[in-house]
Design an enzyme around this catalytic site. Structure first.
Site, PDB file in Angstrom:
ATOM      1  N   ASP A 233       0.855  -1.190   0.000  1.00 22.33           N
ATOM      2  CA  ASP A 233       0.000   0.000   0.000  1.00 22.33           C
ATOM      3  C   ASP A 233       0.893   1.243   0.000  1.00 22.33           C
ATOM      4  OD1 ASP A 233      -1.702   2.078   0.671  1.00 22.33           O
ATOM      5  OD2 ASP A 233      -2.073   1.368   2.723  1.00 22.33           O
TER       6      ASP A 233
ATOM      7  N   ASP B 235      -1.821  -1.332  -3.860  1.00 20.62           N
ATOM      8  CA  ASP B 235      -2.155  -0.633  -5.102  1.00 20.62           C
ATOM      9  C   ASP B 235      -1.111  -0.925  -6.184  1.00 20.62           C
ATOM     10  OD1 ASP B 235       0.002   1.213  -4.380  1.00 20.62           O
ATOM     11  OD2 ASP B 235      -1.417   1.924  -2.873  1.00 20.62           O
TER      12      ASP B 235
ATOM     13  N   ASP C 193      -6.035 -10.890 -15.383  1.00 15.39           N
ATOM     14  CA  ASP C 193      -6.996 -11.927 -15.024  1.00 15.39           C
ATOM     15  C   ASP C 193      -8.307 -11.610 -15.762  1.00 15.39           C
ATOM     16  OD1 ASP C 193      -8.390 -13.867 -13.494  1.00 15.39           O
ATOM     17  OD2 ASP C 193      -7.132 -13.432 -11.755  1.00 15.39           O
TER      18      ASP C 193
ATOM     19  N   ASP D  86     -10.385 -16.869 -15.693  1.00 21.71           N
ATOM     20  CA  ASP D  86     -11.085 -17.325 -14.499  1.00 21.71           C
ATOM     21  C   ASP D  86     -12.239 -18.275 -14.820  1.00 21.71           C
ATOM     22  OD1 ASP D  86     -11.507 -16.607 -11.521  1.00 21.71           O
ATOM     23  OD2 ASP D  86     -13.513 -16.313 -12.330  1.00 21.71           O
TER      24      ASP D  86
ATOM     25  N   GLU E 273      -8.175 -21.282 -15.656  1.00 20.96           N
ATOM     26  CA  GLU E 273      -8.577 -22.005 -14.452  1.00 20.96           C
ATOM     27  C   GLU E 273      -9.654 -22.997 -14.859  1.00 20.96           C
ATOM     28  OE1 GLU E 273     -10.119 -20.904  -9.971  1.00 20.96           O
ATOM     29  OE2 GLU E 273     -11.179 -20.093 -11.685  1.00 20.96           O
TER      30      GLU E 273
ATOM     31  N   HIS F 257      -4.476 -17.406  -4.498  1.00 23.62           N
ATOM     32  CA  HIS F 257      -5.261 -16.589  -3.572  1.00 23.62           C
ATOM     33  C   HIS F 257      -6.522 -17.290  -3.065  1.00 23.62           C
ATOM     34  CE1 HIS F 257      -7.007 -16.308  -7.478  1.00 23.62           C
ATOM     35  NE2 HIS F 257      -8.106 -15.803  -6.960  1.00 23.62           N
ATOM     36  N   ASP F 258      -6.763 -18.508  -3.521  1.00 25.04           N
ATOM     37  CA  ASP F 258      -7.952 -19.245  -3.085  1.00 25.04           C
ATOM     38  C   ASP F 258      -7.605 -20.422  -2.174  1.00 25.04           C
ATOM     39  OD1 ASP F 258      -9.632 -17.685  -4.704  1.00 25.04           O
ATOM     40  OD2 ASP F 258      -9.377 -19.028  -6.425  1.00 25.04           O
TER      41      ASP F 258
HETATM   42  C1  NOJ Z   1     -11.895 -18.191  -9.156  1.00 18.96           C
HETATM   43  C2  NOJ Z   1     -11.085 -17.124  -8.489  1.00 18.96           C
HETATM   44  O1  NOJ Z   1      -9.765 -17.571  -8.356  1.00 18.96           O
HETATM   45  C3  NOJ Z   1     -11.760 -16.837  -7.174  1.00 18.96           C
HETATM   46  O2  NOJ Z   1     -10.984 -16.026  -6.329  1.00 18.96           O
HETATM   47  C4  NOJ Z   1     -13.108 -16.239  -7.456  1.00 18.96           C
HETATM   48  O3  NOJ Z   1     -13.797 -16.088  -6.257  1.00 18.96           O
HETATM   49  C5  NOJ Z   1     -13.939 -17.120  -8.384  1.00 18.96           C
HETATM   50  N1  NOJ Z   1     -13.186 -17.660  -9.471  1.00 18.96           N
HETATM   51  C6  NOJ Z   1     -15.082 -16.355  -8.956  1.00 18.96           C
HETATM   52  O4  NOJ Z   1     -14.622 -15.427  -9.907  1.00 18.96           O
END
Ligand code: NOJ
Length: 561
Positions: free
Chosen positions: A22, A30, A99, A201, A258, A334-335
């Site tokens: 940040d 940012d 993305d 995505d 993905e 990140h998931d």
């Molecule tokens: C996959 C992404 O990696 C995730 O973070 C997101 O919540 C879902 N797709 C929906 O876009």
């Protein structure tokens, strides 16, 4: 001429911009923060940065709910900042990868606002609308991926709309050619800005079945995960070939999609010359604990079976991509929870565990994707109450776990393990306030042990996780082992071992062998061919050939003739 492309030789670093750096004191990261750290990223062999969404967004799903596909959210900066980032990165031979979130938009996107306003609006059929059942209930019993029905009622239209994810993320209607054109146009806008590729995505959901029918319930709520009902619907590849032709073809970029659930046998249709993308993120190594789809309450948690599972699925992915396409190697994003907790018992020390995963990540065949913080050995977090969590899926899964009969304490333990916030805490740069992430109040708390796990501390320590990452990144890109690591074929070793994951990479007269002990016990191995091999890298000092200490990794190289 090189046999392989630039993106097959480089490392990709994934930045979750909200948590990276940040520069304004707002508490969220940012674009200027990313630009400020380009030199740091270069020390990890980074040739491309995958930026998770920075487009205008109400942030219900932290940017995966987009309200303008060709803008920049003010919290991240301006379009000029973005252009400067692309330019500054280019000067360091780093490409920016955007993305593309094209299965859905935000419900605040002007297209959806118009679509929801009436059945006669200009964008009326840009989303997926259905009438209620005679009793007024939702058209099917599909559960959205974040929990709750995948259908939401719209008063103005007197109809339901479909959302694979949150209510605020309505699915776009890909059957409508105008929708597809608008999306391609947005992607081409970014190509014109000079981006080096795309991560795409949730692509397996863009095609919906012709008929919408109920599925067999998979939980106490009487619903079925929408993934089971719509992922990979036949006909999806026609859309994707069009996407390739109108956007990717002819550009020196890479695409990685993905694609949860695409099976190895289908890979040739999806990747490579005759396929659509360059790489596919598949999730077989991410779902080892989920025997019944991604229902956190029904997960097994860590068990030693994870080791054999990981060995099996990694070997299968290597085999599947040996000839078709190219493998994007990743253990975090990140998931997902942090890998030092994913593949190791809870009491495993983090440093060797992080180095063990680094050894695999940076020596396997494919393009390594490093996720921010992974190179410092970050672990998971465990906050007291569900209110402390920001992640929308944690909230949905918590509710579902309660519905399945779990106590609040049990449901929290599940959230502690699987929450996506595990991966989203701020990056730790310094030993100073807020780990140098922000001069304001960070949007998520910084790990308590940041003083030992931060760039400032680890850069000075030769034995740190960061130093190990830098060493392996250098081996992969320069020197004697580089060709083997970039281009060598993969061969599994010690396939029957329940404790050691091992493989060779072979190229010309050179061979590299990686061995990792995934257990807390000393393990021995017999590989006579390593007698003459020299150690390229080891996760612990004084390694001994033939013996792996708990969680130790060793990487050898030898000449074969
Ligand atoms: C996959 C992404 O990696 C995730 O973070 C997101 O919540 C879902 N797709 C929906 O876009």
């Amino acid at each position: 001429m090189d046999k392989i492309k630039w993106w097959q030789k480089t490392n990709v670093y994934q930045v979750y911009p909200k948590s990276f750096l940040d520069t304004t004191g707002s508490g969220t990261g940012d674009l200027n923060g990313v630009a400020e750290k380009l030199d740091y990223l270069k020390t990890l062999g980074t040739g491309a940065i995958w930026l998770t969404p920075v487009y205008p967004s109400p942030m219900v799903d932290n940017g995966y709910d987009i309200s303008d596909f060709t803008g920049i959210d003010p919290s991240y900066g301006t379009m000029e900042d973005m252009e400067r980032l692309i330019e500054e990165a280019k000067r360091r031979d780093i490409k920016i990868v955007m993305d593309l979130v094209y299965n859905h938009s935000s419900d605040k996107h002007p297209w959806f606002i118009d679509s929801a306003s009436s059945r006669d609006s200009e964008h009326s059929d840009w989303y997926i609308w259905r009438d209620a059942r005679p009793d007024g209930s939702a058209p099917t019993n599909w559960r959205s991926i974040f929990g709750g029905s995948a259908w939401t009622w719209c008063e103005a239209r007197q109809q339901y709309y479909l959302h694979t994810f949150a209510e605020a993320q309505p699915d776009l209607n890909w059957e409508n050619p105008r929708v597809r054109e608008a999306l391609y146009e947005a992607a081409n806008f970014w190509l014109d800005k000079g981006v080096g590729g795309f991560r795409i995505d949730a692509i397996v959901y863009i095609k919906k079945p012709e008929e919408f029918v109920d599925g067999e319930p998979d939980s106490e709520d009487g619903m079925v995960n929408i993934h089971t009902m719509i992922a990979g619907t036949p006909g999806i590849l026609d859309f994707l070939h069009e996407f390739k032709e109108k956007v990717f073809a002819g550009h020196d970029i890479f695409t990685v999609a993905e694609a949860n659930g695409v099976e190895p046998k289908d890979l040739p249709h999806w990747v490579g010359e005759k396929g659509v993308f360059d790489m596919l993120f598949e999730f077989s190594h991410m779902t080892l604990e989920f025997p019944n789809g991604e229902l956190w309450g029904q997960a097994t948690g860590y068990t030693p079976a994870v080791i054999s599972g990981l060995k099996k699925v990694l070997a299968a992915s290597q085999k599947a991509t040996a000839e078709n396409g190219w493998y994007p190697i990743f253990f975090e994003n990140h998931d997902q929870m942090r890998c030092v907790r994913h593949y190791f018992p809870d009491d495993a020390p983090k440093v060797p565990a992080a180095k063990a995963m680094a050894s695999i990540l940076l020596t396997l065949r494919g393009t390594p994707f490093v996720y921010e913080g992974q190179e410092l050995g970050f672990g998971n977090v465990a906050w007291d109450s569900i209110e402390a969590y920001n992640d929308i899926s944690s909230k949905g899964q918590y509710e579902l776990a309660l519905e399945e009969g779990k106590t609040a304490a049990e449901a929290m333990r599940i959230v502690h393990r699987y929450s996506r916030d595990n991966a989203r805490t701020p990056m730790q740069w310094t030993r100073g306030r807020n780990a140098g992430f922000s001069a304001g109040t960070p949007w998520l708390p910084v790990h308590e042990d940041f003083a030992s796990e931060c760039v400032e501390t680890e850069a000075k320590d030769e034995e740190s996780v960061l130093s190990f990452y830098r060493h392996l990144a250098a081996l992969r890109q320069h020197g004697e082992a580089a060709d083997v690591l970039q281009q060598g074929v993969y061969e599994e070793v010690l396939a029957e071992s329940p404790a050691i994951l091992a493989f060779k990479r072979i190229y010309g007269r050179r061979e590299v062998c990686t061995l990792v002990n995934f257990t807390g016990e000393v393990q021995s191995y017999a590989l006579p061919e390593l007698a003459e091999a020299s150690l390229l890298a080891g996760s612990m000092k004084d390694s001994v050939k033939g013996i792996l200490r708990p969680f130790e990794a060793q990487i050898y190289m030898r000449e074969t003739r």
